[in-house]
Design a protein around this motif. Structure first.
Motif, PDB file in Angstrom:
ATOM      1  N   ASP A 119      23.846  30.904  35.016  1.00  0.00           N
ATOM      2  CA  ASP A 119      23.232  29.907  35.876  1.00  0.00           C
ATOM      3  C   ASP A 119      24.343  29.046  36.478  1.00  0.00           C
ATOM      4  OD1 ASP A 119      21.344  28.460  37.223  1.00  0.00           O
ATOM      5  OD2 ASP A 119      20.209  27.841  35.447  1.00  0.00           O
ATOM      6  N   ARG A 164      15.146  26.920  37.449  1.00  0.00           N
ATOM      7  CA  ARG A 164      14.169  27.387  38.430  1.00  0.00           C
ATOM      8  C   ARG A 164      14.072  26.369  39.567  1.00  0.00           C
ATOM      9  NH1 ARG A 164      10.302  31.075  38.853  1.00  0.00           N
ATOM     10  NH2 ARG A 164       8.476  30.664  40.147  1.00  0.00           N
ATOM     11  N   GLN A 167      15.074  31.992  36.763  1.00  0.00           N
ATOM     12  CA  GLN A 167      15.866  32.489  37.889  1.00  0.00           C
ATOM     13  C   GLN A 167      17.353  32.613  37.544  1.00  0.00           C
ATOM     14  OE1 GLN A 167      14.684  29.670  41.010  1.00  0.00           O
ATOM     15  NE2 GLN A 167      13.291  31.197  41.820  1.00  0.00           N
ATOM     16  N   ASN A 192      20.869  35.014  36.285  1.00  0.00           N
ATOM     17  CA  ASN A 192      21.633  36.165  36.762  1.00  0.00           C
ATOM     18  C   ASN A 192      22.335  36.779  35.552  1.00  0.00           C
ATOM     19  OD1 ASN A 192      22.972  38.029  38.450  1.00  0.00           O
ATOM     20  ND2 ASN A 192      24.722  36.666  38.683  1.00  0.00           N
ATOM     21  N   ALA A 228      16.826  37.213  38.788  1.00  0.00           N
ATOM     22  CA  ALA A 228      16.440  36.201  39.780  1.00  0.00           C
ATOM     23  C   ALA A 228      14.932  35.990  39.821  1.00  0.00           C
ATOM     24  CB  ALA A 228      16.953  36.608  41.157  1.00  0.00           C
ATOM     25  N   ASN A 229      14.150  37.027  39.461  1.00  0.00           N
ATOM     26  CA  ASN A 229      12.702  36.879  39.453  1.00  0.00           C
ATOM     27  C   ASN A 229      12.156  36.457  38.088  1.00  0.00           C
ATOM     28  OD1 ASN A 229      13.155  39.235  38.085  1.00  0.00           O
ATOM     29  ND2 ASN A 229      11.797  40.507  39.316  1.00  0.00           N
ATOM     30  N   SER A 230      13.041  36.139  37.146  1.00  0.00           N
ATOM     31  CA  SER A 230      12.622  35.611  35.852  1.00  0.00           C
ATOM     32  C   SER A 230      12.220  34.139  36.017  1.00  0.00           C
ATOM     33  CB  SER A 230      13.765  35.726  34.836  1.00  0.00           C
ATOM     34  OG  SER A 230      14.137  37.070  34.633  1.00  0.00           O
ATOM     35  N   VAL A 246      12.614  26.394  43.733  1.00  0.00           N
ATOM     36  CA  VAL A 246      12.083  27.135  44.877  1.00  0.00           C
ATOM     37  C   VAL A 246      12.046  26.309  46.159  1.00  0.00           C
ATOM     38  CG1 VAL A 246      10.702  28.679  43.438  1.00  0.00           C
ATOM     39  CG2 VAL A 246       9.703  26.523  44.253  1.00  0.00           C
TER      40      VAL A 246
END
Length: 429
Positions: A206, A230, A200, A202, A195-197, A232
């Motif tokens: 995706d 990605r 984002q 899993n 998730a922090n890539s 945000v």
């Protein structure tokens, strides 16, 4: 008197037999249907040929079905400190040892209608056992890994919606149970893993919708999908991933590709794909060859090349410039399966070569930015297949080489770290 009674009984018996022979055949029951069998079938040598189309014409009511399975990877390992991320010491002699459950997945799939199916899969988000920081972890809550619905309109057009494996190259779309090496490669989806890539993901998954189909007598496969990528603030452009593969020999119609086929079939597939969002893009090509070679067994070759970059536009709201530097990735796996002994030795090579632009490295590009972010992997192993991909044992040794700074300014030396695995797999679905 006795003779007369006997004669009358015999006459009645012959009359019953004659009537039975002249009567039309009875209706025979099969399930909830009555099938009328023509009288000609009683004395016909072609009965099977006549019955087959009749049986095919019977419409059996559809009933939804469900299937449950599991895949587990557990291993004993030894890994040198710095294998995942190098330190500054040059010795690299310390080894972390322990036992781990690396994967523990529950798989659930089923047919909802004649054209609709679903698939769900759970996973443990981190290994059970010794972690990379040296601490022991014995309690892990599972997460949803895959949750997808597939609808087949025609052989040439299918839609898959939900959380699914996303990649523009073959290795990134392989199933964990069908790997030839001990694990997936390091660089096939390096920015889509967590998730922090930057993307984002899993574990390479995706959320989105993916179209898939087969053309040219199932030789040509295409995949084209749009995914969240990605995001945000809810306003990001969608991530688009596409792939076209041509099979010169046997067709491949499984959603997850095999990493080795153990001599079952003949496969030569070439593919090209792309992965893009905002100013990030990834272009790739790959070749897979699995074919009997000699009387002893079969060979497997899997090779790929990727070019990726986060772009140079640092002013964009969804810029990937400082998240994904420009780089190329080369990948090769080679193995041979001995069908009599059920053994398969294999080797693997991977190389990540970063050549970032100044915008991607910051205001002023550090002298050794590219070397700091480049690395390579070499490894090999021996697999023993008790029951194909169902149950097997894998012994592997892998090395990862980094460029590590020395005490002298702007000078680097290569440092190599080792990893030893003895892994057991069981898989059923």
């Amino acid at each position: 008197m006795k003779l007369s009674v006997t004669f009358i009984c015999l006459l009645a018996t012959f009359s019953f037999i004659a009537k039975a022979e002249n009567d039309p055949p009875k209706k025979k029951k099969r399930g909830s249907y009555l099938i009328e069998l023509p009288a000609s079938l009683n004395n016909s040598n072609d009965s099977a040929k006549t019955i087959a189309p009749l049986a095919a014409a019977i419409e059996v009511p559809f009933k939804p079905s469900i299937q449950v399975g599991a895949i587990v990877h557990m291993f004993a390992s030894g890994e040198q400190t710095g294998f995942g991320a190098p330190g500054n010491d040059k010795t690299a002699k310390d080894w972390n040892k322990g036992f781990s459950v690396y994967r523990a997945r529950v798989l659930v799939g089923g047919q909802l209608t004649k054209k609709a199916s679903f698939f769900m899969e759970t996973e443990i988000p981190s290994p059970i056992g010794i972690q990379s920081n040296g601490e022991k972890n014995v309690k892990v809550s599972p997460i949803i890994l895959d949750a997808q619905l597939e609808y087949t309109f025609t052989n040439a057009f299918q839609l898959v919606a939900g959380m699914q494996l996303v990649s523009n190259n073959r290795n990134g779309l392989q199933g964990a149970a069908g790997l030839m090496a001990n694990d997936f490669t390091y660089f096939q989806y390096p920015y889509n893993l967590f998730a922090n890539s930057p993307l984002q993901g899993n574990f390479g998954r995706d959320l989105g919708i993916n179209a898939r189909g087969f053309l040219a007598n199932d030789k040509l496969e295409y995949r084209l999908g749009v995914f969240t990528g990605r995001n945000v603030d809810g306003g990001a452009p969608l991530r688009t991933v596409g792939r076209v593969a041509y099979n010169f020999l046997d067709a491949e119609k499984d959603y997850y590709y095999a990493g080795t086929k153990l001599g079952n079939g003949k496969t030569l597939a070439w593919a090209a794909g792309f992965d893009a969002q905002a100013n990030y893009y990834n272009l790739s090509t790959d070749v897979f060859f699995d074919h009997p070679l000699g009387n002893a067994g079969s060979i497997t070759v899997n090779a790929a090349f990727q070019y990726m970059t986060g772009g140079t536009n640092i002013d964009s709201k969804y810029s990937f410039a400082t998240l994904i530097p420009k780089q190329t990735v080369q990948f090769l796996e080679l193995g041979y399966y001995f069908k009599k002994t059920k053994l398969q030795p294999w080797i693997r090579y991977e190389n990540q070569d970063v050549s970032a632009s100044a915008e991607q490295a910051g205001a002023v590009k550090p002298v050794n930015f590219d070397k700091n972010n480049s690395s390579s992997v070499m490894g090999g192993g021996l697999n023993y297949f008790f029951n194909g991909t169902g149950t097997n044992l894998r012994l592997s040794y892998t090395t990862r080489t980094y460029n590590v700074a020395t005490a002298t300014a702007d000078e680097y030396t290569k440092k190599t770290f080792g990893q030893l695995w003895l892994q057991a797999q069981f898989f059923i679905f």
